[in-house]
Design a protein around this motif. Sequence first.
Motif, PDB file in Angstrom:
ATOM      1  N   ALA A  49      46.336  26.359  41.264  1.00 23.71           N
ATOM      2  CA  ALA A  49      45.991  25.015  41.744  1.00 23.71           C
ATOM      3  C   ALA A  49      44.573  24.926  42.286  1.00 23.71           C
ATOM      4  N   GLY A  50      43.765  25.973  42.104  1.00 23.19           N
ATOM      5  CA  GLY A  50      42.395  25.933  42.605  1.00 23.19           C
ATOM      6  C   GLY A  50      41.616  27.160  42.180  1.00 23.19           C
ATOM      7  N   PRO A  51      40.335  27.225  42.580  1.00 22.23           N
ATOM      8  CA  PRO A  51      39.451  28.313  42.171  1.00 22.23           C
ATOM      9  C   PRO A  51      39.519  29.497  43.123  1.00 22.23           C
ATOM     10  N   THR A  52      38.607  30.432  42.965  1.00 20.05           N
ATOM     11  CA  THR A  52      38.376  31.532  43.901  1.00 20.05           C
ATOM     12  C   THR A  52      36.875  31.637  44.144  1.00 20.05           C
ATOM     13  N   ASP A  53      36.496  32.450  45.115  1.00 22.81           N
ATOM     14  CA  ASP A  53      35.087  32.756  45.373  1.00 22.81           C
ATOM     15  C   ASP A  53      34.918  34.270  45.247  1.00 22.81           C
ATOM     16  N   PRO A  54      34.259  34.755  44.196  1.00 21.28           N
ATOM     17  CA  PRO A  54      34.174  36.198  43.949  1.00 21.28           C
ATOM     18  C   PRO A  54      33.071  36.915  44.718  1.00 21.28           C
ATOM     19  N   THR A  55      32.282  36.206  45.515  1.00 19.79           N
ATOM     20  CA  THR A  55      31.108  36.827  46.136  1.00 19.79           C
ATOM     21  C   THR A  55      31.459  37.537  47.445  1.00 19.79           C
ATOM     22  N   ILE A  56      30.772  38.626  47.683  1.00 23.78           N
ATOM     23  CA  ILE A  56      30.789  39.295  48.984  1.00 23.78           C
ATOM     24  C   ILE A  56      29.381  39.160  49.541  1.00 23.78           C
ATOM     25  N   ALA A  57      29.210  38.260  50.491  1.00 28.17           N
ATOM     26  CA  ALA A  57      27.912  38.111  51.155  1.00 28.17           C
ATOM     27  C   ALA A  57      27.807  39.175  52.241  1.00 28.17           C
ATOM     28  N   PHE A  58      26.585  39.634  52.511  1.00 26.23           N
ATOM     29  CA  PHE A  58      26.450  40.667  53.536  1.00 26.23           C
ATOM     30  C   PHE A  58      25.084  40.612  54.201  1.00 26.23           C
ATOM     31  N   ILE A  59      25.063  41.125  55.435  1.00 25.78           N
ATOM     32  CA  ILE A  59      23.840  41.317  56.214  1.00 25.78           C
ATOM     33  C   ILE A  59      23.722  42.811  56.491  1.00 25.78           C
TER      34      ILE A  59
END
Length: 481
Positions: A213-223
């Motif tokens: 019923a929706g998308p995903t977010d495949p990113t791993i943001a990092f500092i």
Amino acid sequence: MDTTKNQGLQMRLSVLLLTTLVMMSATTATAQEFRAGAATTNITPWLGISLAGNMRDNPARAVHDELHVRALVLDDGLTELAFGIVDSCMVPRELMESAKSTAAEATGIPPCNMLIAATHSHSAGCATGVFQSEPDPTYQMFLTRRIADAIILAHGNLTPARIGWGEARLPDEVFNRRWHMKPGAIPPDPFGNTTDRVKMNPPRGGDDLIEPAGPTDPTIAFISVQRADGTPLALLANYALHYVGGTGGGEVSADYFGIFANRIGALMGASETAPPFVGIMTNGASGNINNIDFRVPGEALAPYEKMTSVAHKAAAAVFDALTEVTYQDTINLGARQTVIELGVRKPTEEDLTEARAIVDTVEGPEMKTLREIYARETLLLSEYPNSVPVTLQALRIGGLAIVAVPCEVFVETGLDIKARSGFEQTMLIELANGYNGYLPTAEQHALGGYETWRARSSYLEVHAAEKITETLLGLLEEGQQ
């Protein structure tokens, strides 16, 4: 179309009026020496305490791995920011504000420059009452002090440093957990309604599945933060993955968040540094995202096997992406924070009459069926006010923006804010600065399903996600001025 634009403009104008602020250093300010410090404190609960994240009370019977607060403090010479990431399912606003006040008194960092967030481990000590997990007040007091201590210790470890950020991708470990199903495959909700059009966590590999019923977010943001000599000081990552699970029964664990923290340090060769390197994983917009591929049948795995695999893959992806990072030893920091009031979806008198009748028939203190559990939630939610304060925050680290939301944010909202933020990179940290339940979009509310069922875990007004999004975009817009 014009109406939508006008609503967005009105919301942004209201943000300008409502914002309580110690803001991002003015662009005319001269950057000074950048410093950073990191530290941890241990928050492992005692045995017998309720572990949050279950429909029934699940007391801790053993400790698999220790729980921590992982803190990072940044200082550009003019402005200081603090992060305190807590191995907990969710932490209430009052507790976080108390911890901030204690830390502020010791460090001088304004509370609105502090971001405190829960990781959402479902095998951590309960700090917020949801379903039949209720907090131990003594543990809440202990947790409050240890959150403050972590920030104070990190502040005491400030040293000349340099900072950079980036993104990795790990698409194979995130899946939308809400599914459209064939007619007749979705059972009634706990209130007896048959209006749900999607089902959370359907049977794996079943013939009734249609599509997510929706998308995903495949990113791993990092500092990534290094000392002035280039040795690793800390790394804070962000992945839109609810949690992994798969623990031993009644065992305390930080879930994959804790395993990632250790693994990324090992990959970076940071084990011998003093003070120790601090790895941190935060939770992104993952209210409707988990680690299960429902298209395929389930497989038998040993306890902790899956979460270890996910954590190691995430750490490897971030480690590979570190080669692309450019570090800076001067940078402008800043913070904006505002509190908005959002309505509560409270039960009607008819709902309460029905709920009382259900609870009164239950033998013993424990609710056993979903119908009974949600009847109890209905009675507890009736004691909530008609509206609640919701703390929203936007931090700036040079060209990186971080927004913080005290909810289990649906991925659609996270993707929308990232796309519209105006910064070169944007990170959303959920379950931050309080707990206000699930945050479905209005469109997802219309589909129904577990995350929309009225309870202490889901009670904000239907259009809360839109109001929160516009408020955060307003804060980000101000931060670019």
